[in-house]
Design a protein around this motif. Structure first.
Motif, mmCIF file in Angstrom:
data_model
loop_
_atom_site.group_PDB
_atom_site.id
_atom_site.type_symbol
_atom_site.label_atom_id
_atom_site.label_comp_id
_atom_site.label_asym_id
_atom_site.label_seq_id
_atom_site.Cartn_x
_atom_site.Cartn_y
_atom_site.Cartn_z
ATOM 1 N N VAL A 195 7.481 4.120 -0.656
ATOM 2 C CA VAL A 195 8.318 3.205 0.029
ATOM 3 C C VAL A 195 7.518 2.262 0.959
ATOM 4 O O VAL A 195 7.630 1.191 1.021
ATOM 5 C CB VAL A 195 9.557 3.658 0.822
ATOM 6 N N GLY A 243 13.788 1.186 -1.295
ATOM 7 C CA GLY A 243 13.311 2.643 -0.771
ATOM 8 C C GLY A 243 14.545 3.500 -0.330
ATOM 9 O O GLY A 243 14.764 4.753 -0.722
ATOM 10 N N THR A 267 10.072 4.514 -6.525
ATOM 11 C CA THR A 267 10.514 5.672 -5.693
ATOM 12 C C THR A 267 11.106 6.882 -6.595
ATOM 13 O O THR A 267 10.891 7.962 -6.372
ATOM 14 C CB THR A 267 11.319 5.088 -4.525
#
Length: 157
Positions: free
Chosen positions: A43, A66, A131
């Motif tokens: 992130v 994120g 992510t």
């Protein structure tokens, strides 16, 4: 004896009598420990890249992506813990349903964010993808490294 004491006394017995539940909880804990820091790093890198790529919109988009991706991955681990006491086949059904639900929610979030001009949607989508992939690879790594006893019964057919 009060109801609270009876419930508290029953919990350790239930954990001892269901080795599958303790294995699932142990696995969920290992996955959480292993996946959090690589996800945070992903992130942060995405936020820096988004800021250089687009500016403030890219930074905000990467941070939103994120947070959404990390929350959905944490939800998967919560689902593992919540269904740990269930039959193993139900745990698999819940995991598959949770995965499908997570993908639908992520798609809906990216679609709905198109309305906001302060968020760069491609930065959101790329950060979510990165992510979720990093989190999934970390979970697989944790699964392979976690020592969980397994018994493979011979097939009589």
């Amino acid at each position: 004896m009060s109801e609270a004491t009876e419930v508290a006394d029953e919990s350790p017995r239930r954990a001892e009598s269901n080795p599958h539940a303790s294995a699932v909880r142990k696995l969920a804990d290992a996955m959480l420990r292993t996946a959090v820091w690589p996800a945070v790093a992903t992130v942060l890198v995405s936020a820096v890249v988004g800021a250089f790529w687009v500016g403030a919109q890219g930074l905000v988009g990467a941070l939103v992506g994120g947070v959404v991706a990390s929350a959905s991955s944490l939800l998967t681990l919560w689902l593992m813990r919540a269904t740990a006491d269930s039959h193993p086949m139900f745990v698999m059904v819940a995991a598959l349903g949770g995965y499908l639900g997570k993908m639908i929610v992520l798609f809906v979030v990216v679609t709905l964010l198109r309305v906001f001009t302060a968020v760069h949607v491609p930065a959101v989508a790329i950060t979510i993808l990165a992510t979720v992939l990093v989190w999934a690879f970390a979970e697989v790594y944790a699964f392979r490294k976690t020592k969980i006893p397994t018994i493979a019964l011979a097939n009589d057919s």
